[in-house]
Design a protein around this motif. Structure first.
Motif, PDB file in Angstrom:
ATOM      1  N   THR A  34      17.976 -10.258  32.789  1.00  0.00           N
ATOM      2  CA  THR A  34      18.853 -10.980  31.875  1.00  0.00           C
ATOM      3  C   THR A  34      20.143 -10.210  31.686  1.00  0.00           C
ATOM      4  O   THR A  34      20.208  -9.011  31.923  1.00  0.00           O
ATOM      5  N   THR A  36      24.036 -10.406  29.228  1.00  0.00           N
ATOM      6  CA  THR A  36      24.753 -11.045  28.125  1.00  0.00           C
ATOM      7  C   THR A  36      26.001 -11.730  28.668  1.00  0.00           C
ATOM      8  O   THR A  36      26.448 -11.455  29.782  1.00  0.00           O
ATOM      9  N   ARG A  37      26.583 -12.613  27.868  1.00  0.00           N
ATOM     10  CA  ARG A  37      27.811 -13.297  28.278  1.00  0.00           C
ATOM     11  C   ARG A  37      28.925 -12.290  28.548  1.00  0.00           C
ATOM     12  O   ARG A  37      29.669 -12.416  29.520  1.00  0.00           O
ATOM     13  N   CYS A  40      28.413 -10.497  31.793  1.00  0.00           N
ATOM     14  CA  CYS A  40      28.675 -11.410  32.897  1.00  0.00           C
ATOM     15  C   CYS A  40      30.174 -11.493  33.191  1.00  0.00           C
ATOM     16  O   CYS A  40      30.599 -11.320  34.330  1.00  0.00           O
ATOM     17  N   ILE A  47      29.804 -18.298  34.263  1.00  0.00           N
ATOM     18  CA  ILE A  47      28.707 -18.802  33.430  1.00  0.00           C
ATOM     19  C   ILE A  47      28.543 -20.291  33.719  1.00  0.00           C
ATOM     20  O   ILE A  47      29.512 -21.048  33.711  1.00  0.00           O
ATOM     21  N   CYS A  57      24.342 -16.730  34.732  1.00  0.00           N
ATOM     22  CA  CYS A  57      25.537 -16.040  35.203  1.00  0.00           C
ATOM     23  C   CYS A  57      25.413 -15.884  36.710  1.00  0.00           C
ATOM     24  O   CYS A  57      24.440 -15.332  37.199  1.00  0.00           O
ATOM     25  N   ILE A  67      21.216 -15.738  31.013  1.00  0.00           N
ATOM     26  CA  ILE A  67      22.010 -15.154  29.935  1.00  0.00           C
ATOM     27  C   ILE A  67      21.166 -15.146  28.672  1.00  0.00           C
ATOM     28  O   ILE A  67      20.537 -16.126  28.321  1.00  0.00           O
TER      29      ILE A  67
END
Length: 68
Positions: A34, A36-37, A40, A47, A57, A67
Motif C-alpha cells: 500500500t 499513500t496519496r 504516490c 491515481i 496508484c 492507496i
C-alpha cells in the motif's frame, strides 16, 4: 554407486529448495503493498479510482499499488 546416490540426493534437495523459494516469491508478489496519496504523487505516479475497488496508484515503472 555411492557417488551417484549422493549426487541424486544433493540435486533433489536443491530442487526442493528452489521450489520453496519460488513459492515464497509468488506469495510475496501476491501481497499487495500500500501507498499513500502523497507518496504516490511524490514518486510521479498517477491515481486512478476503480469502481468498487478503491483508489490505486500506477507508478512510472508500470506497477500498481493500493492507496491507503
Amino acid at each position: 554407486m555411492r557417488t551417484r546416490r549422493t549426487l541424486g540426493l544433493v540435486l533433489a534437495a536443491a530442487t526442493l529448495a528452489g521450489a520453496g523459494a519460488a513459492v515464497g516469491t509468488a506469495g510475496a508478489q501476491a501481497a499487495s503493498p500500500t501507498i499513500t496519496r502523497q507518496e504516490c504523487t511524490d514518486a510521479g505516479g498517477q491515481i486512478r479510482s476503480i469502481p468498487y475497488g478503491g483508489d490505486t496508484c500506477t507508478l512510472p515503472d508500470g506497477t500498481s499499488q493500493k492507496i491507503t
